[in-house]
Design an enzyme around this catalytic site. Structure first.
Site, short mmCIF file in Angstrom:
data_model
loop_
_atom_site.label_atom_id
_atom_site.label_comp_id
_atom_site.label_asym_id
_atom_site.label_seq_id
_atom_site.Cartn_x
_atom_site.Cartn_y
_atom_site.Cartn_z
N LEU A 81 27.80 -39.85 32.23
CA LEU A 81 26.90 -40.10 31.10
C LEU A 81 26.19 -41.41 31.41
CD1 LEU A 81 29.09 -39.36 27.91
CD2 LEU A 81 27.29 -37.92 28.90
N ASP A 82 24.93 -41.54 31.01
CA ASP A 82 24.23 -42.80 31.20
C ASP A 82 24.94 -43.90 30.41
OD1 ASP A 82 22.34 -41.33 32.58
OD2 ASP A 82 21.05 -41.09 30.81
#
Ligand code: URA
Length: 242
Positions: free
Chosen positions: A101-102
């Site tokens: 995930l960013d």
């Protein structure tokens, strides 16, 4: 191996207690209730107790983490930022994030020491669905149908066209997007491409697992039944335990 011994090895209960569980009719082999503690189990037919799958020799662990903003999902960060791996206290276990995930995305990320499961869960072949809630635009302005249709049908990005996606507008400017692939910054790039950049992104589900009421910053080890459902989600159809 005898059924009672199998349940004891799988950590369900002591041998004696396992015999009582079997006698109570709570154990199924391949879907059939079995009350004989001496029934032979060879590991090829699924065993369940109270409907929950039981597996032996499976000491691998899977954790669900509700990642906050600012925490990175690599195992180690070159800039010394906190990582999702730091959030789990599992001494002696080398955990790896399942996918990414960013840093500014919040929500559900899995960690495991089972490399094979991690690979299968992220391999495009198994098309394990991931569900995101994306807030786009400010001021609650609805995304027009034409943009929703483009997101659903596929958007041309610089690394190719995206596969069909599930897209629902939960309320004006808030989209629930289900992807069965996982490219870098995919949701953000798709939404930007249709003219509605994302300003908040959360992953709420991964395969059969939902974030549910796990609070931001919290972690929990998955139960054997949850791990089995994950394995089924990333297994060829003939291997799923159903
Ligand atoms: N898509 C994105 O753009 N970012 C994420 O973190 C996950 C999916």
């Amino acid at each position: 191996m005898r059924l009672a011994k199998y349940l004891a090895h799988a950590g369900v209960a002591s041998r004696r207690a396992a015999e009582a569980i079997i006698a109570d009719g709570r154990v199924r082999i391949g879907g059939d209730v079995v009350t004989d503690p001496a029934r032979d189990v060879d590991g090829t037919v699924p065993v369940s107790v109270d409907g929950n799958a039981v597996a032996i020799g499976d000491d691998k662990t899977v954790w669900i983490v509700h990642k906050p903003r600012g925490v990175v999902s690599t195992a180690k960060d070159t800039h010394d930022r906190p990582t999702v791996v730091d959030m789990v206290d599992a001494p002696g276990t080398r955990l790896y994030p399942v996918g990414r995930l960013d840093a500014d995305t919040t929500g559900l990320i899995l960690l495991t020491d089972d490399g094979d499961l991690a690979n299968r869960l992220t391999h495009p072949r198994y098309e394990v669905p991931k569900v995101y809630v994306a807030s786009v635009g400010r001021g609650g302005i609805a995304v027009p149908d034409q943009a929703l249709r483009r997101l659903r049908e596929g958007v041309q990005l610089d690394d190719g066209r995206t596969a069909p996606a599930g897209v629902r507008q939960l309320k004006p400017g808030v989209l629930e997007i289900t992807l069965r692939e996982g490219r870098k910054r995919q949701i953000k790039r798709m939404c930007t491409e249709v003219g509605h950049p994302v300003h908040r992104l959360q992953r709420v589900a991964f395969g059969p697992l939902r974030l549910g009421d796990l609070r931001e910053g919290k972690v929990r080890r998955l139960t054997p039944a949850e791990v089995q459902r994950l394995r089924d989600a990333a297994a060829p159809p003939d291997r799923a335990s159903g």
